[in-house]
Write a protein that holds these residues in place. Structure first.
Motif, PDB file in Angstrom:
ATOM      1  N   ILE A  47       0.848  -1.200   0.000  1.00  0.00           N
ATOM      2  CA  ILE A  47       0.000   0.000   0.000  1.00  0.00           C
ATOM      3  C   ILE A  47       0.885   1.253   0.000  1.00  0.00           C
ATOM      4  O   ILE A  47       0.668   2.180  -0.779  1.00  0.00           O
ATOM      5  CB  ILE A  47      -0.961  -0.005   1.216  1.00  0.00           C
ATOM      6  N   LEU A  48       1.915   1.237   0.877  1.00  0.00           N
ATOM      7  CA  LEU A  48       2.821   2.393   0.949  1.00  0.00           C
ATOM      8  C   LEU A  48       3.581   2.582  -0.363  1.00  0.00           C
ATOM      9  O   LEU A  48       3.743   3.716  -0.836  1.00  0.00           O
ATOM     10  CB  LEU A  48       3.823   2.201   2.086  1.00  0.00           C
ATOM     11  N   ALA A  49       4.036   1.471  -0.950  1.00  0.00           N
ATOM     12  CA  ALA A  49       4.764   1.561  -2.222  1.00  0.00           C
ATOM     13  C   ALA A  49       3.852   2.121  -3.310  1.00  0.00           C
ATOM     14  O   ALA A  49       4.269   2.953  -4.127  1.00  0.00           O
ATOM     15  CB  ALA A  49       5.303   0.193  -2.617  1.00  0.00           C
TER      16      ALA A  49
ATOM     17  N   ILE B 227      -4.446   3.566   9.345  1.00  0.00           N
ATOM     18  CA  ILE B 227      -4.125   4.803   8.628  1.00  0.00           C
ATOM     19  C   ILE B 227      -2.903   5.468   9.255  1.00  0.00           C
ATOM     20  O   ILE B 227      -2.032   5.963   8.546  1.00  0.00           O
ATOM     21  CB  ILE B 227      -5.342   5.757   8.598  1.00  0.00           C
ATOM     22  N   LYS B 228      -2.811   5.433  10.605  1.00  0.00           N
ATOM     23  CA  LYS B 228      -1.630   5.992  11.279  1.00  0.00           C
ATOM     24  C   LYS B 228      -0.369   5.237  10.865  1.00  0.00           C
ATOM     25  O   LYS B 228       0.682   5.836  10.679  1.00  0.00           O
ATOM     26  CB  LYS B 228      -1.807   5.945  12.803  1.00  0.00           C
ATOM     27  N   GLU B 229      -0.481   3.898  10.738  1.00  0.00           N
ATOM     28  CA  GLU B 229       0.665   3.088  10.298  1.00  0.00           C
ATOM     29  C   GLU B 229       1.096   3.481   8.883  1.00  0.00           C
ATOM     30  O   GLU B 229       2.280   3.569   8.588  1.00  0.00           O
ATOM     31  CB  GLU B 229       0.327   1.594  10.346  1.00  0.00           C
ATOM     32  N   VAL B 230       0.099   3.692   8.019  1.00  0.00           N
ATOM     33  CA  VAL B 230       0.399   4.097   6.647  1.00  0.00           C
ATOM     34  C   VAL B 230       1.125   5.439   6.650  1.00  0.00           C
ATOM     35  O   VAL B 230       2.142   5.609   5.969  1.00  0.00           O
ATOM     36  CB  VAL B 230      -0.895   4.173   5.790  1.00  0.00           C
ATOM     37  N   VAL B 231       0.621   6.388   7.445  1.00  0.00           N
ATOM     38  CA  VAL B 231       1.234   7.719   7.509  1.00  0.00           C
ATOM     39  C   VAL B 231       2.642   7.627   8.083  1.00  0.00           C
ATOM     40  O   VAL B 231       3.575   8.252   7.566  1.00  0.00           O
ATOM     41  CB  VAL B 231       0.358   8.687   8.342  1.00  0.00           C
ATOM     42  N   LYS B 232       2.826   6.794   9.144  1.00  0.00           N
ATOM     43  CA  LYS B 232       4.143   6.625   9.748  1.00  0.00           C
ATOM     44  C   LYS B 232       5.126   6.051   8.718  1.00  0.00           C
ATOM     45  O   LYS B 232       6.247   6.511   8.582  1.00  0.00           O
ATOM     46  CB  LYS B 232       4.042   5.709  10.962  1.00  0.00           C
TER      47      LYS B 232
END
Length: 197
Positions: free
Chosen positions: A131-133, A187-192
């Motif tokens: 997702i992050l990539a 969502i916080k993990e994604v932002v981090k």
């Protein structure tokens, strides 16, 4: 992908280690009462191992350098340097690096390779990584288009227009994540992860 490349490197290093171990164990082997056929067989095997080790030497040196394994020893008197993996084939006249140490350094390189392979595997099986990539690629897409069109990318990204494009993209991605049912923690993990990229 890095995972498959590092896995290939690890397999190569394991084969190289085994060849180096056999070579170092048998290079000074003495034959008493052996037949000519046995001696010729030994010489042929040693030549095969030397050839294999010599061909793999640039790759194994490169990998040790990438993983920052300390493989160069210096004689305190003559200041001559000896590379551990080169001295597998070329005798270390000064005795700076023992055969056991050479194998230990190869094992250390294999261990470093294993660590990177494990972390890359965890990335592959972690959906958050993908997702992050994907988000990173999506965020870079408009800038890639502008760069392809001939704009100077650095100045555009820092401009007000570049900041607006980023803001719109971020708002869109947050909306998409909420729509897909991501929890606040996810969502916080994604932002981090995003901020670490």
């Amino acid at each position: 992908m890095i995972y498959f490349s590092i896995k290939s490197d690890r397999k190569f290093l394991e084969g190289y280690y085994e060849s180096a171990r056999k070579y170092l164990l048998n290079k000074n082997k003495e034959f008493f009462g052996a037949t000519v056929e046995e001696i010729n067989g030994h010489i042929g095997e040693m030549n095969r191992l030397r050839e294999e080790l010599a061909r793999g030497l640039p790759r194994v040196k490169r990998l040790a350098s990438i993983f920052q394994i300390p493989v160069v020893a210096m004689d305190p008197v003559s200041r001559a340097q000896a590379h551990a993996f080169t001295t597998i084939l070329n005798n270390d006249a000064d005795g700076l690096i023992e055969d056991g140490q050479k194998l230990d350094l190869l094992n250390e390189t294999i261990g470093s390779c294993n660590e990177v392979e494990r972390s890359q595997l965890l990335k592959i099986i972690n959906p958050l990584y993908w997702i992050l990539a994907s988000i990173t690629k999506i965020l870079r897409l408009p800038f890639w288009i502008f760069e392809t069109a001939g704009f100077k990318l650095e100045s555009f990204e820092k401009s007000l227009a570049g900041s607006i494009v980023k803001l719109i993209e971020i708002a869109f991605i947050f909306g998409l994540l909420i729509y897909l049912g991501f929890s606040e923690i996810e969502i916080k993990e994604v932002v981090k992860g995003w901020l670490d990229v």
